[in-house]
Scaffold this motif. Structure first.
Motif, PDB file in Angstrom:
ATOM      1  N   ASN A  89       2.465   1.614   6.483  1.00  0.00           N
ATOM      2  CA  ASN A  89       2.937   2.438   7.600  1.00  0.00           C
ATOM      3  C   ASN A  89       2.731   3.905   7.228  1.00  0.00           C
ATOM      4  O   ASN A  89       3.657   4.605   6.833  1.00  0.00           O
ATOM      5  N   ASP A  90       1.495   4.354   7.350  1.00  0.00           N
ATOM      6  CA  ASP A  90       1.147   5.728   7.031  1.00  0.00           C
ATOM      7  C   ASP A  90       0.315   6.264   8.198  1.00  0.00           C
ATOM      8  O   ASP A  90      -0.848   5.909   8.342  1.00  0.00           O
ATOM      9  N   ASN A  91       0.936   7.101   9.049  1.00  0.00           N
ATOM     10  CA  ASN A  91       0.284   7.590  10.279  1.00  0.00           C
ATOM     11  C   ASN A  91      -0.160   6.417  11.155  1.00  0.00           C
ATOM     12  O   ASN A  91      -1.301   6.345  11.591  1.00  0.00           O
ATOM     13  N   GLY A  92       0.717   5.494  11.377  1.00  0.00           N
ATOM     14  CA  GLY A  92       0.410   4.297  12.155  1.00  0.00           C
ATOM     15  C   GLY A  92       0.338   3.082  11.252  1.00  0.00           C
ATOM     16  O   GLY A  92       0.080   3.191  10.060  1.00  0.00           O
ATOM     17  N   LYS A 117      -1.062  -0.195   9.577  1.00  0.00           N
ATOM     18  CA  LYS A 117      -2.313  -0.828   9.163  1.00  0.00           C
ATOM     19  C   LYS A 117      -1.947  -2.019   8.285  1.00  0.00           C
ATOM     20  O   LYS A 117      -0.867  -2.068   7.701  1.00  0.00           O
ATOM     21  N   SER A 152      -6.488  -2.658  11.647  1.00  0.00           N
ATOM     22  CA  SER A 152      -5.698  -1.995  12.677  1.00  0.00           C
ATOM     23  C   SER A 152      -5.130  -3.061  13.619  1.00  0.00           C
ATOM     24  O   SER A 152      -5.787  -4.068  13.894  1.00  0.00           O
TER      25      SER A 152
END
Length: 162
Positions: A126-129, A131, A149
């Motif tokens: 969970n790093d900038n959205g 994945k 994604s």
């Protein structure tokens, strides 16, 4: 004077024939109703199967993955998921409503560079959205280089059929 009237043997025989005909008519009506219900059910199942087949063929012809009630069938074509899913296994997967809510341990089917791949999520990043890091279950595999994604997730594994 006695007004008693007696039924003759011929009248009794006629009454018996009428009773048997009435029973036969009721039986025939029941049979007609049962035949109608059977025909209706046959036609309903036939139409359902025909429409499903047409839908699957049209979807397949357009290049998409056929889906029936949100479920999809896939064939495992490589050994990356062995021994969990050997080559040739047919798996049932369900389209996911919220691909961002998947967790480590889930087996997902996704598209990667035009190929359809089924691997297990081993890490949620969970790093900038959100994945996902994925990996096949084969002990010789390493984790997939490219992060997954949620947009690329096609379905989540439900069960192995064969």
């Amino acid at each position: 004077m006695n007004n008693d009237k007696y039924t003759t043997k011929e009248e009794i025989a006629l009454m018996r024939i009428e009773i048997e005909e009435a029973k036969s008519n009721m039986h025939n009506k029941k049979l007609k109703i049962i035949r109608f219900i059977k025909l209706f059910m046959f036609l309903a199942v036939f139409l359902l199967l025909t429409s499903t087949l047409v839908s699957v063929l049209l979807t397949r012809y357009s290049g998409a993955t056929p889906s029936i009630f949100g479920y999809q069938l896939y064939t495992v074509q490589s050994g990356s998921m062995s021994p969990t899913l050997p080559i040739g296994s047919i798996i049932l997967s369900k389209k996911t409503d919220d691909a961002a809510a998947l967790k480590a341990g889930d087996i997902v089917t996704f598209s990667l560079n035009g190929a359809v791949v089924t691997h297990r999520i081993i890490e949620v990043i969970n790093d900038n959205g959100i994945k996902y890091r994925t990996k096949g279950d084969n002990p010789d595999n390493t984790a997939d280089i490219e992060l997954l994604s949620p947009d690329n997730v096609k379905a989540i594994f439900v069960m192995k059929l064969y």
